[in-house]
Scaffold this motif. Structure first.
Motif, short mmCIF file in Angstrom:
data_model
loop_
_atom_site.label_atom_id
_atom_site.label_comp_id
_atom_site.label_asym_id
_atom_site.label_seq_id
_atom_site.Cartn_x
_atom_site.Cartn_y
_atom_site.Cartn_z
N SER A 1 5.77 17.60 -29.90
CA SER A 1 5.97 19.02 -29.63
C SER A 1 7.35 19.34 -29.06
CB SER A 1 4.90 19.52 -28.64
OG SER A 1 5.06 18.88 -27.39
N GLY A 2 8.11 18.30 -28.71
CA GLY A 2 9.43 18.51 -28.14
C GLY A 2 9.41 18.93 -26.68
N GLU A 3 8.26 18.85 -26.03
CA GLU A 3 8.16 19.27 -24.63
C GLU A 3 8.51 18.12 -23.68
OE1 GLU A 3 4.39 22.07 -24.30
OE2 GLU A 3 4.08 20.35 -25.64
N ARG A 4 9.04 18.50 -22.53
CA ARG A 4 9.32 17.53 -21.47
C ARG A 4 9.02 18.21 -20.14
NH1 ARG A 4 14.74 14.00 -20.02
NH2 ARG A 4 13.83 13.03 -18.19
N ALA A 5 8.45 17.46 -19.23
CA ALA A 5 8.16 17.99 -17.90
C ALA A 5 8.28 16.88 -16.88
CB ALA A 5 6.77 18.60 -17.85
N LYS A 6 8.75 17.25 -15.71
CA LYS A 6 8.78 16.35 -14.57
C LYS A 6 8.01 17.08 -13.47
CE LYS A 6 11.91 13.40 -12.00
NZ LYS A 6 13.31 12.96 -11.87
N LEU A 7 6.82 16.55 -13.14
CA LEU A 7 5.89 17.27 -12.27
C LEU A 7 5.43 16.42 -11.09
CD1 LEU A 7 3.68 18.71 -15.12
CD2 LEU A 7 5.18 20.05 -13.65
N LEU A 8 5.49 16.99 -9.89
CA LEU A 8 4.86 16.41 -8.73
C LEU A 8 3.39 16.81 -8.82
CD1 LEU A 8 4.93 15.09 -5.85
CD2 LEU A 8 5.33 17.40 -4.98
N TYR A 9 2.51 15.84 -9.05
CA TYR A 9 1.11 16.18 -9.28
C TYR A 9 0.16 15.65 -8.21
CZ TYR A 9 -0.10 11.50 -10.86
OH TYR A 9 -0.34 10.16 -10.91
N LEU B 1 0.82 -1.21 0.00
CA LEU B 1 0.00 0.00 0.00
C LEU B 1 0.86 1.26 0.00
CD1 LEU B 1 -2.85 1.15 0.10
CD2 LEU B 1 -2.76 0.97 2.58
N GLU B 2 2.02 1.20 0.62
CA GLU B 2 2.91 2.36 0.69
C GLU B 2 3.27 2.88 -0.71
OE1 GLU B 2 7.35 3.14 2.25
OE2 GLU B 2 6.01 2.12 3.67
N PHE B 3 3.41 1.98 -1.67
CA PHE B 3 3.72 2.39 -3.04
C PHE B 3 2.68 3.38 -3.54
CE2 PHE B 3 3.26 1.88 -7.65
CZ PHE B 3 4.57 2.03 -8.09
N TRP B 4 1.40 3.13 -3.25
CA TRP B 4 0.30 3.95 -3.77
C TRP B 4 0.04 5.19 -2.94
CZ3 TRP B 4 -0.41 3.00 -8.52
CH2 TRP B 4 -0.20 1.71 -9.01
N LEU B 5 0.67 5.28 -1.75
CA LEU B 5 0.45 6.44 -0.90
C LEU B 5 1.54 7.50 -1.01
CD1 LEU B 5 -0.88 4.68 2.33
CD2 LEU B 5 -2.18 5.82 0.52
N LYS B 6 2.67 7.14 -1.61
CA LYS B 6 3.77 8.11 -1.69
C LYS B 6 3.45 9.21 -2.71
CE LYS B 6 6.59 5.35 -4.85
NZ LYS B 6 7.86 4.66 -5.00
N PRO B 7 4.14 10.35 -2.59
CA PRO B 7 3.94 11.43 -3.58
C PRO B 7 4.22 10.94 -4.99
CG PRO B 7 5.20 12.21 -1.71
CD PRO B 7 5.09 10.73 -1.56
N ARG B 8 3.50 11.51 -5.96
CA ARG B 8 3.60 11.05 -7.34
C ARG B 8 4.17 12.14 -8.24
NH1 ARG B 8 -2.25 7.96 -7.49
NH2 ARG B 8 -1.76 6.69 -5.67
N THR B 9 5.34 11.85 -8.76
CA THR B 9 5.99 12.72 -9.73
C THR B 9 6.06 11.95 -11.04
OG1 THR B 9 7.31 13.83 -8.05
CG2 THR B 9 8.10 13.96 -10.32
N ILE B 10 5.61 12.57 -12.10
CA ILE B 10 5.63 11.91 -13.41
C ILE B 10 6.56 12.69 -14.32
CG2 ILE B 10 3.59 13.13 -14.27
CD1 ILE B 10 2.81 10.42 -15.62
N ASP B 11 7.35 11.96 -15.09
CA ASP B 11 8.32 12.52 -16.03
C ASP B 11 7.84 12.13 -17.42
OD1 ASP B 11 10.57 13.53 -17.28
OD2 ASP B 11 11.96 12.09 -16.38
N VAL B 12 7.39 13.11 -18.20
CA VAL B 12 6.83 12.83 -19.52
C VAL B 12 7.51 13.66 -20.60
CG1 VAL B 12 4.57 12.15 -18.66
CG2 VAL B 12 4.97 14.51 -19.26
N ILE B 13 7.47 13.11 -21.80
CA ILE B 13 7.99 13.80 -22.98
C ILE B 13 6.95 13.68 -24.09
CG2 ILE B 13 9.27 11.78 -23.81
CD1 ILE B 13 11.45 13.81 -24.74
N ARG B 14 6.78 14.73 -24.86
CA ARG B 14 5.88 14.72 -26.02
C ARG B 14 6.74 14.86 -27.27
NH1 ARG B 14 0.28 15.66 -26.14
NH2 ARG B 14 0.54 14.79 -28.20
N PRO B 15 7.07 13.77 -27.93
CA PRO B 15 7.90 13.86 -29.13
C PRO B 15 7.31 14.80 -30.19
CG PRO B 15 7.71 11.58 -28.42
CD PRO B 15 6.76 12.38 -27.59
#
Length: 190
Positions: A46-54, A30-44
């Motif tokens: 548009s050339g955009e990349r973001a790493k966001l704590l959401y 359960l701890e896996f699903w309770l920790k803060p979630r940051t996702i690192d995405v790239i959009r080929p």
């Protein structure tokens, strides 16, 4: 969200070749699903990349959520829509899970939200796009993750039991992709 687990680490070839029982949807704690979630995405596209704590402390962080919705916009139709937060759970879970095994690369978002006009253009061009695509509702994304072939990535996404999973196999250095959505639980190959 149901959980997933792997019982082997990546091979030296850069691709995981899963044994039949690699995914156990109940194995993560359960701890896996309770920790803060940051996702690192790239959009080929548009050339955009973001790493966001959401997501943190059980709450969606609105500014990061809006940024993610923008990243998953229709880059052809130039429109942004609200994206189902459950889709971000699947995307984050996929990325966080494989990071435990040394695969720490951005998740490629090949397609997120699509306007009906963009969806129709794809259909006319012969690209596999459903008439009532969940992309048009902000409930689907086509994704790819470096070092994971379509079979392994799709198997992982499927193990979360959050919706539909489409396997799109393509030859070449960039390979195929996986369609993930928050609709009915189903799988297909395209």
């Amino acid at each position: 969200m149901p959980r997933a687990s792997a019982q082997s680490a990546p091979s030296g070839s850069g691709e995981l070749e899963p044994p039949p029982d690699i995914f156990d949807a109940q194995a993560l704690d359960l701890e896996f699903w309770l920790k803060p979630r940051t996702i690192d995405v790239i959009r080929p596209a548009s050339g955009e990349r973001a790493k966001l704590l959401y997501w943190r402390d059980g709450e969606l962080i609105e500014s990061a959520y809006q940024d993610l919705c923008h990243l998953l916009r229709d880059v052809n139709g130039k429109e942004t829509a609200l994206i189902d937060p459950k889709l971000f759970e699947t995307l984050w879970g996929t990325q966080a899970f494989v990071a435990r095994y040394g695969i720490d690369t951005p998740l490629e978002i090949l397609s997120g939200y699509r306007t009906p006009a963009s969806n129709q253009k794809l259909r006319e061009a012969g690209v596999p796009a459903a008439r009532q695509s969940l992309h048009m509702e902000g409930r689907a994304a086509d994704i790819r993750l470096a070092n994971l072939n379509s079979e392994v990535l799709g198997g992982l996404v499927k193990s979360f039991r959050q919706g539909g999973v489409g396997f799109y196999y393509r030859a070449g250095p960039r390979g195929g992709w996986i369609h993930a959505d928050t609709g009915l639980k189903r799988t297909w190959k395209g």
